[in-house]
Write a protein that holds these residues in place. Structure first.
Motif, mmCIF file in Angstrom:
data_model
loop_
_atom_site.group_PDB
_atom_site.id
_atom_site.type_symbol
_atom_site.label_atom_id
_atom_site.label_comp_id
_atom_site.label_asym_id
_atom_site.label_seq_id
_atom_site.Cartn_x
_atom_site.Cartn_y
_atom_site.Cartn_z
ATOM 1 N N HIS A 232 -6.819 41.024 -50.361
ATOM 2 C CA HIS A 232 -6.062 42.256 -50.555
ATOM 3 C C HIS A 232 -5.805 42.439 -52.048
ATOM 4 O O HIS A 232 -4.730 42.097 -52.543
ATOM 5 C CB HIS A 232 -4.730 42.211 -49.802
ATOM 6 C CG HIS A 232 -4.902 42.115 -48.328
ATOM 7 N ND1 HIS A 232 -3.931 41.602 -47.491
ATOM 8 C CD2 HIS A 232 -5.937 42.450 -47.518
ATOM 9 C CE1 HIS A 232 -4.365 41.636 -46.231
ATOM 10 N NE2 HIS A 232 -5.579 42.149 -46.237
ATOM 11 N N TRP B 125 -5.068 44.935 -53.907
ATOM 12 C CA TRP B 125 -3.950 45.787 -54.286
ATOM 13 C C TRP B 125 -2.598 45.065 -54.155
ATOM 14 O O TRP B 125 -1.601 45.477 -54.721
ATOM 15 C CB TRP B 125 -3.946 47.056 -53.441
ATOM 16 C CG TRP B 125 -3.786 46.806 -51.971
ATOM 17 C CD1 TRP B 125 -2.632 46.810 -51.256
ATOM 18 C CD2 TRP B 125 -4.831 46.499 -51.048
ATOM 19 N NE1 TRP B 125 -2.883 46.528 -49.944
ATOM 20 C CE2 TRP B 125 -4.226 46.336 -49.776
ATOM 21 C CE3 TRP B 125 -6.215 46.351 -51.145
ATOM 22 C CZ2 TRP B 125 -4.948 46.022 -48.639
ATOM 23 C CZ3 TRP B 125 -6.935 46.059 -50.010
ATOM 24 C CH2 TRP B 125 -6.305 45.885 -48.773
ATOM 25 N N GLN B 126 -2.580 43.984 -53.365
ATOM 26 C CA GLN B 126 -1.373 43.185 -53.226
ATOM 27 C C GLN B 126 -1.457 41.874 -54.012
ATOM 28 O O GLN B 126 -0.529 41.069 -53.989
ATOM 29 C CB GLN B 126 -1.116 42.855 -51.748
ATOM 30 C CG GLN B 126 -0.817 44.086 -50.905
ATOM 31 C CD GLN B 126 -0.655 43.743 -49.437
ATOM 32 O OE1 GLN B 126 -1.324 42.843 -48.940
ATOM 33 N NE2 GLN B 126 0.234 44.443 -48.765
ATOM 34 N N GLU C 197 -3.369 39.451 -53.283
ATOM 35 C CA GLU C 197 -3.409 38.360 -52.298
ATOM 36 C C GLU C 197 -4.854 37.990 -51.993
ATOM 37 O O GLU C 197 -5.651 38.844 -51.594
ATOM 38 C CB GLU C 197 -2.700 38.788 -51.013
ATOM 39 C CG GLU C 197 -2.657 37.699 -49.955
ATOM 40 C CD GLU C 197 -1.997 38.164 -48.663
ATOM 41 O OE1 GLU C 197 -1.756 37.310 -47.797
ATOM 42 O OE2 GLU C 197 -1.739 39.375 -48.541
#
Length: 802
Positions: free
Chosen positions: A610, A612-613, A615
């Motif tokens: 992820h 955008w996070q 992660e």
């Protein structure tokens, strides 16, 4: 196949049958009609006009001011932007209030300050596909013949009052790739007669054999015929001929080329016209191409030929790709005066290979590939020669030069009345079957209740009794065949418990983000035995297709590693695969091997990504273990599952565990050893393999539910120091055993090796949760139970870490 309703009436009387009814009946008889198109259905107020004058528009450099006679008292003024509009032309005019293609309404208006009372139309503006519009009118208005009557509507003139049926022809019904074939089909459905076209050819005194000879060196061309037509005048085709070609989806070119296309559509027999003077010799030689030989086809593309390609030559060089496309050098042009007309029978398989290799799909090749009627080869040539004489002023030379070595064996099919009814589940009478055979226009004799039917060459798809049963059934009407239900006791189908659980396995793994793979059940000698759950004798194939597929596999993992390597080589680094498949354990010579269903998986790269996070989670041992624990929980096996450290050949010794169900080994999971990873050209791959039979055949306990706790729980942490060889799983079992009913959950939250911990020792910390569903526990009650847990751990050799 596009079939013009008006053109079809030239061969069979369908005047009492609407296009919609015709389409419905043809579909019910087995040939699907995908659409019935009426181009002129929404058009109105479109007439023939005569351009009296054409002057430049004062306020435009491309518009013209036209005065057009449309059969009214006074000419009307129309502003036109077509580049080819000119005075003296007969044109298509949409009057004020007219509707043209796209349901556009024509209104009176001003264009650049000048009044326009209508529109001079192109064929595209009436709804014609641009691909079928003659090239000279593709970018402008369509010019009608000079003798066209001014003021008459254009609907009948351009066949806009016609309906076009689009037939979806299956591979076995090549006979319906022609208008005559569709006419036979229509006649059979409605019980009508077929009117075949006449081919009365006036011939000159000169003989064709004085102009050309024919020879074939290939079995792929058993029939080749040639005719010569002299004194031909090349020009536009009559409008009726252009209309029929455009309705069938073919663009008109000139009268000679259009005639060959017309006869192709009429008879289903491809023809080709050469310019005799540009042909290059007086000999036609059909042969296989030489490897690397080149020619330029009609589309202007230079083709490099192969030995598999069948070509038409002038004895020296290719002038056409047989059955596919002619050559550019010998095409019929405006100055052509003598035409060499080809009509031949080519092997469909050969034409298909050439068409696919060169990427050329033509009306001719599509018919040769499906199969044509060899008896129409000469008929089609005679018909085309007659039309060239009629429409192009040609002089047909006497005779036909031919190479003909094809022996057409007659096909006879015997069918008995009782067998017809038994096969179809009908009770047809002898008279009903006889009427159907007559409608098909098949010649037959009747011996008691046995029909001896001679199948015409146009229906080469009928060779056995079952084919004839199908013909009888579809003309009798599939919807007329009585419906019956199966007799006897019926049982409802259902999945076995094993099959139901196997579906659960697939759902869980797909839900975890893995993709299902299917690999070969065969492997190589080198891979046999790698990662195997148990030793077994190899089961070798007597005639393996390759060394890589010579032995029945005893494990699934090697092929999944091959799939991981395949993806990695194509820059797909994040892969998760699983497979449910059989493995085979040999039991010795001449003994059936044991087949066992296994579940295997392989994961590498990122499991969570992820960006955008911020992660990213890389696949590791605990990723795979977590997936399996989810699976065991869904299968209600979690209570009986435990893991033990294991050493398996090909697996990393520090990151591999056996999976045990009720103390029986059912599989393993872990990381592939770096040495083995190098052999497979993969990196950081984690795998698992389970004996699915042992997992799914065990009877699991019924699922039980408990109430959500109303009372708060109490947690306690305990950290202990134990030998490094002591597994956390063993310690957890001790805690659960000592904790009793109040202990609801145990989790490891820390493992530490380092300073302040003795050598060869490790610190393991657990979180324990205590609760009761009926009341709130006191600290004293929890402390009593917790002390028992600590005592049990100490008795097992653990030291409490303070």
């Amino acid at each position: 196949m596009l079939v013009s309703y008006k053109w079809l009436q030239d061969y069979v009387d369908v005047s009492d049958i609407s296009p919609e009814e015709l389409a419905e009946k043809i579909t019910r008889s087995g040939i699907e009609v995908e659409e019935v198109e009426k181009k002129g259905e929404k058009l109105k107020k479109i007439v023939v006009g005569h351009v009296l004058s054409c002057e430049e528009h004062p306020n435009s450099d491309h518009l013209k001011i036209c005065q057009v006679d449309v059969g009214e008292e006074e000419p009307i003024q129309i502003i036109c932007g077509a580049p080819n509009v000119a005075a003296g032309q007969k044109v298509i005019v949409a009057l004020v209030g007219a509707r043209i293609g796209g349901n556009i309404k024509i209104k009176r208006g001003k264009i650049r300050g000048e009044v326009s009372n209508g529109m001079i139309c192109s064929l595209q503006e009436l709804g014609f596909d641009g691909k079928v519009v003659p090239k000279e009118y593709a970018d402008g208005i369509f010019v009608l013949p000079e003798d066209t009557q001014v003021g008459t509507d254009v609907f009948s003139l351009l066949n806009l009052d016609d309906a076009v049926l689009e037939l979806s022809i299956t591979a076995n019904r090549a006979d319906c790739m022609s208008m005559i074939g569709v006419a036979y089909e229509t006649a059979a459905i409605f019980g009508k007669e077929v009117k075949l076209p006449a081919a009365n050819v006036p011939v000159s005194e000169e003989k064709v054999s004085d102009y050309i000879s024919v020879r074939s060196e290939s079995d792929d061309c058993p029939i080749y015929t040639a005719k010569v037509i002299k004194n031909v005048k090349i020009g536009p085709s009559p409008l009726w001929l252009q209309n029929k070609l455009m309705a069938a989806g073919i663009r008109p070119h000139n009268n000679v080329v259009d005639i060959t296309n017309y006869v192709l559509l009429e008879y289903g027999q491809p023809l080709h016209a050469f310019d005799y003077d540009r042909f290059g010799s007086k000999e036609v030689l059909v042969r296989k191409a030489y490897e690397g030989e080149k020619m330029v086809t009609l589309d202007g593309t230079e083709r490099t030929l192969r030995q598999e390609d069948l070509v038409i030559t002038n004895g020296k060089e290719p002038v056409a790709l047989a059955g596919v496309m002619g050559g550019l050098d010998s095409e019929v042009r405006d100055d052509t005066t003598t035409v060499l007309l080809e009509s031949a029978y080519f092997n469909g398989t050969s034409i298909r290979r050439t068409s696919r290799y060169h990427g050329l799909r033509s009306e001719a090749s599509s018919r040769y590939e499906r199969g044509i009627d060899p008896t129409r080869v000469r008929l089609a040539a005679e018909r085309a020669a007659a039309l060239i004489a009629e429409l192009a002023g040609g002089e047909v030379l006497e005779g036909t030069v031919a190479h003909d070595e094809l022996v057409v064996e007659p096909v006879t099919v015997k069918v008995e009345l009782n067998k017809i009814n038994n096969f179809l589940g009908t009770s047809l009478s002898l008279q009903e079957v006889e009427d159907i055979v007559k409608k098909l226009q098949f010649t037959y004799t009747l011996d008691n209740e046995t029909f001896v039917i001679e199948i015409p060459s146009r229906r080469w798809d009928i060779t056995i009794q079952e084919d004839m049963y199908e013909e009888i059934a579809r003309l009798y009407g599939y919807d007329n065949i009585p419906t019956t239900l199966p007799e006897g006791q019926q049982t409802l189908g259902h999945l076995t418990p094993y099959q139901q659980k196997r579906r659960v396995v697939r759902e869980v793994l797909e839900g975890a983000g893995l993709l299902q793979a299917t690999t070969y059940s065969l492997t190589s000698k080198e891979k046999f035995g790698q990662f195997a759950l148990q030793p077994a004798e190899p089961v070798e194939l007597a005639m393996p297709m390759s060394e890589e597929h010579a032995i029945l596999r005893d494990t699934v993992i090697p092929h999944l590693l091959d799939s991981i390597a395949y993806n990695r080589a194509r820059k797909n680094a994040d892969v998760g695969l699983f497979e449910i498949g059989k493995v085979y354990y040999g039991k010795g010579a001449n003994v059936q091997p044991e087949e066992v269903e296994h579940l295997a998986g392989a994961l590498t790269g990122l499991y969570v990504n992820h960006p955008w996070q911020g992660e990213k989670v890389t696949v590791d041992f605990y990723t795979v273990k977590g997936i399996l624990e989810t699976l065991f929980a869904r299968l209600q096996l979690a209570q009986g599952i435990r893991y033990e450290k294991a050493e398996i050949d090909g697996m990393h010794p520090g990151q591999t565990a056996k999976v045990l169900l009720n103390d029986e080994v059912v599989g393993f999971l872990g990381k592939v050893h770096p040495t083995r990873e190098k052999e497979y050209d993969v990196k950081n791959v984690f795998v698992f393999e389970l004996d699915l039979g042992k997992l799914l055949n065990i009877e699991s306990k019924s699922l039980t539910y408990t109430k959500i706790p109303k009372f708060p729980g109490i947690t306690r942490d305990v950290a202990i120091v134990v030998d490094q060889g002591k597994s956390a799983g063993e310690l957890k079992d001790i805690i659960v055993s000592a904790g009793g009913q109040l202990l609801k959950d145990v989790n490891v939250f820390d493992v530490y090796i380092g300073e302040k911990v003795e050598e060869n020792k490790k610190s393991v910390a657990f979180t324990l949760r205590y609760s009761d569903t009926e009341r709130t526990l006191t600290d004293d009650e929890v402390n009593q139970v917790h002390e028992k847990v600590v005592e049990a751990l100490q008795n097992a050799g653990a030291e409490l870490r303070m």
